[in-house]
Scaffold this motif. Structure first.
Motif, short mmCIF file in Angstrom:
data_model
loop_
_atom_site.label_atom_id
_atom_site.label_comp_id
_atom_site.label_asym_id
_atom_site.label_seq_id
_atom_site.Cartn_x
_atom_site.Cartn_y
_atom_site.Cartn_z
N LEU A 116 0.72 -1.73 0.07
CA LEU A 116 0.08 0.19 -0.07
C LEU A 116 1.27 1.55 0.27
O LEU A 116 0.47 2.86 -1.04
N LYS A 117 1.84 1.42 0.72
CA LYS A 117 2.99 2.14 0.51
C LYS A 117 3.46 2.41 -0.47
O LYS A 117 3.25 3.91 -0.64
N GLU A 118 3.81 1.72 -1.33
CA GLU A 118 4.20 2.09 -2.28
C GLU A 118 3.70 2.42 -3.74
O GLU A 118 4.50 2.98 -4.60
N GLU A 119 2.37 1.72 -3.80
CA GLU A 119 1.65 1.75 -4.22
C GLU A 119 1.02 3.58 -3.97
O GLU A 119 -0.06 4.21 -5.04
N GLY A 120 0.77 4.03 -3.25
CA GLY A 120 0.00 5.47 -2.26
C GLY A 120 -1.13 5.14 -2.24
O GLY A 120 -2.13 5.99 -2.51
N ALA A 121 -1.38 3.58 -1.65
CA ALA A 121 -3.22 2.81 -1.11
C ALA A 121 -3.97 3.47 0.34
O ALA A 121 -1.87 3.63 0.75
N PRO A 122 -4.29 3.92 -0.19
CA PRO A 122 -5.30 4.62 1.37
C PRO A 122 -4.88 2.85 2.16
O PRO A 122 -5.20 1.65 1.56
N SER A 123 -5.34 2.59 3.50
CA SER A 123 -5.36 2.03 4.24
C SER A 123 -6.37 0.68 4.04
O SER A 123 -6.11 -0.41 4.58
N VAL A 124 -7.56 1.47 3.92
CA VAL A 124 -8.48 0.98 4.03
C VAL A 124 -8.37 -0.22 2.66
O VAL A 124 -9.53 -1.93 2.49
N MET A 125 -7.36 -0.32 1.51
CA MET A 125 -7.27 -0.63 0.23
C MET A 125 -6.36 -2.17 0.81
O MET A 125 -6.00 -3.65 0.20
N LYS A 126 -6.20 -2.44 2.31
CA LYS A 126 -5.60 -3.74 3.24
C LYS A 126 -6.58 -4.88 2.62
O LYS A 126 -6.04 -5.82 2.40
N ILE A 130 -5.45 -8.06 0.60
CA ILE A 130 -5.39 -9.52 1.13
C ILE A 130 -5.77 -10.39 0.92
O ILE A 130 -6.00 -11.94 0.39
N LEU A 131 -6.73 -9.70 0.29
CA LEU A 131 -8.55 -10.39 -0.75
C LEU A 131 -7.15 -10.92 -2.52
O LEU A 131 -7.56 -12.36 -2.51
N GLY A 132 -6.92 -10.35 -2.76
CA GLY A 132 -5.97 -11.17 -4.27
C GLY A 132 -4.89 -11.59 -3.18
O GLY A 132 -5.29 -13.74 -4.22
N ALA A 133 -4.36 -12.36 -1.59
CA ALA A 133 -3.44 -13.73 -1.73
C ALA A 133 -4.66 -14.38 -1.64
O ALA A 133 -3.69 -15.73 -1.86
N PHE A 134 -5.54 -13.91 -0.59
CA PHE A 134 -6.68 -15.77 -0.53
C PHE A 134 -7.09 -16.02 -1.91
O PHE A 134 -7.14 -16.96 -1.91
N CYS A 135 -7.26 -15.06 -2.93
CA CYS A 135 -7.92 -16.06 -4.27
C CYS A 135 -6.44 -16.56 -4.56
O CYS A 135 -7.36 -18.17 -4.89
N GLU A 158 -9.37 1.38 -10.51
CA GLU A 158 -8.22 0.74 -11.02
C GLU A 158 -6.05 0.53 -9.65
O GLU A 158 -5.88 -0.25 -9.85
N LEU A 159 -6.99 1.41 -9.00
CA LEU A 159 -5.77 0.74 -7.47
C LEU A 159 -6.29 -0.64 -7.18
O LEU A 159 -5.14 -0.76 -6.31
N ASN A 160 -7.05 -0.40 -6.24
CA ASN A 160 -7.49 -1.17 -5.65
C ASN A 160 -7.61 -2.76 -7.21
O ASN A 160 -6.65 -3.84 -6.21
N LEU A 161 -7.08 -3.04 -8.03
CA LEU A 161 -7.44 -3.61 -9.34
C LEU A 161 -5.65 -3.78 -8.44
O LEU A 161 -4.84 -4.97 -8.91
N LYS A 162 -4.85 -2.84 -8.66
CA LYS A 162 -3.41 -2.67 -8.97
C LYS A 162 -2.81 -3.42 -7.02
O LYS A 162 -2.23 -4.71 -7.49
N VAL A 163 -3.17 -3.56 -6.07
CA VAL A 163 -3.01 -3.83 -5.00
C VAL A 163 -3.39 -5.10 -5.25
O VAL A 163 -2.74 -6.27 -4.27
N ALA A 164 -4.47 -5.16 -5.47
CA ALA A 164 -4.84 -7.00 -5.33
C ALA A 164 -4.06 -7.72 -6.11
O ALA A 164 -4.47 -8.67 -5.84
N ARG A 165 -3.39 -7.42 -7.24
CA ARG A 165 -2.71 -7.71 -8.06
C ARG A 165 -1.57 -8.48 -7.29
O ARG A 165 -0.98 -9.52 -7.35
#
Length: 421
Positions: A116-126, A130-135, A158-165
């Protein structure tokens, strides 16, 4: 594996409810039937939040004690729930915040906070990360998660997809959850089912003061008001709520109110008015732990005697107590219809589990809910007597204004015309 349980935990602000719901939607896409329980303290931020998702080939309405997969976004989740793991369970965690060593043989740490820090994403996108990892861990293809996120997370997609991936790519595969032949079903809460049942039965006005676990009904009704032609009002107190709803009903508008035990305490005097004046009214009473403010976000089933006996004196009332989403839909409609058929207050007695949990919903299993007319409407002949005797005990119903007629509503003992005796 045809019965699979997942627990996702973190703090308020980590999007734990949405994470659980996304996991439920993913399993729904694979043909599983869903039950999801959401647990949270009475805090705006902080505290321990967790979602438990059970996915089964059969219809389910309860969680299991043991879990097949634990997803931890904070250490508290491990400390509280690691005892629910069984042999062969999978453990996925935020490697930046959780000590995961030795918790489970099948474990996978993801640098969620770092991503999240590297992508500049807010904490709610945790939760997306983690759901990307779950899948990946359970063999759900990336395209399935991508479709679910695109449908249900329109903001910053797009940011959600990026951190999920990135979470997906960091994880390891431990098993493959098989796709079932069942078609996906809508996933709704009991409160949403109550709302839809009331609307199906002809609800025209909903009046409520927010009180967990009934509050989401007010939110659903407000968001649906334009679509269904509803009047939705949030007055200043529970006393105002029930009196306003009775005013709607006196004028011929089908109304319902929503509350919990503490709020209903304030409604009991006006409940007596509905009983004496024969005003039809549906009351959603979603129970929580009492007495007084109690535990605002935890369930209880201790208010049946209170609901049956509320208000001094005696008057007829109806109480229905649904046990799942299909029940909630059917019996909420029935409660509103029967309130108007017999001109009585009718209760929909729920609790936090039924009201706030998510269910796979099958309208075919729920049964047919329709709008029923009142049993006895005034025929317009002669002078109108609001409380005229009939063989059934149900008086003829009319609403103001009626030309050259006075329509009484009396809180005292009264005669047929509504005159105090």
């Amino acid at each position: 594996m045809e019965d699979f349980s997942i627990l996702i935990g973190g703090i308020a602000g980590d999007g734990i409810n949405e994470a659980g719901l996304t996991a439920a939607r993913l399993m729904n896409r694979l043909g599983y039937r869903i039950f999801m329980y959401y647990d949270y303290p009475s805090l705006i931020r902080g505290g321990h939040n967790f979602s438990m998702v059970r996915a089964s080939s059969e219809r389910v309405g309860v969680c299991r004690d043991e879990i097949d997969l634990l997803i931890a976004l904070n250490q508290d989740t491990v400390d509280r729930h690691s005892g629910c793991l069984k042999e062969g369970s999978i453990f996925i965690y935020d490697d930046d915040n959780v000590m995961g060593g030795g918790i489970a043989e099948k474990s996978c740490g993801i640098s969620v906070t770092g991503i999240l820090k590297e992508e500049g994403a807010p904490s709610v996108m945790k939760n997306s990360c983690i759901l990307g990892a779950f899948c990946h861990a359970v063999g759900i293809e990336w395209t399935v998660l991508e479709e679910v996120l695109k449908k249900h997370i329109p903001k910053k997609l797009e940011l959600n997809l990026k951190v999920a991936r990135r979470g997906y790519d960091q994880a390891s595969e431990f098993c493959r959850i098989a796709k079932l032949d069942n078609s996906p079903e809508p996933i709704i809460t009991g409160n949403q089912a109550i709302s839809l049942g009331l609307i199906r039965a002809g609800l025209e006005a909903y009046v409520a003061y927010p009180m967990t676990p009934s509050s989401a009904i007010l939110d659903f009704m407000a968001n649906s008001a334009e679509e269904f032609g509803l009047k939705v009002v949030h007055p200043e107190s529970e006393i105002a709520v029930i009196l306003m709803a009775e005013g709607f009903a006196y004028a011929g508008v089908r109304a319902a109110v929503g509350t919990s035990g503490g709020g209903f305490c304030l409604m009991t005097e006006a409940l007596g008015l509905a009983g004496m004046a024969e005003i039809p009214l549906a009351i959603v009473m979603a129970q929580r732990t009492g007495p007084s403010t109690g535990l605002p976000t935890y369930t209880a089933q201790g208010d049946l005697h209170f609901v049956i006996n509320a208000g001094q004196g005696e008057f007829p009332r109806l109480v229905v107590a649904p046990g799942d989403a299909e029940d909630a839909y059917l019996w909420s409609a029935a409660a509103l219809n029967l309130a108007w058929k017999y001109q009585i207050p009718a209760f929909i007695l729920s609790d936090k589990i039924v009201s706030e949990s998510q269910y796979s919903f099958d309208l075919g299993l729920a049964g047919k809910a329709e709008t029923a007319r009142p049993a006895l409407l005034w025929n317009g002949q002669g002078d109108y007597h609001r409380y005229r005797h009939s063989d059934t005990g149900v008086s003829p119903l009319a609403y103001p204004p009626q030309r050259r007629q006075v329509i009484k509503a009396d809180s005292y003992a009264h005669d047929a015309a509504g005159i105090t005796t």
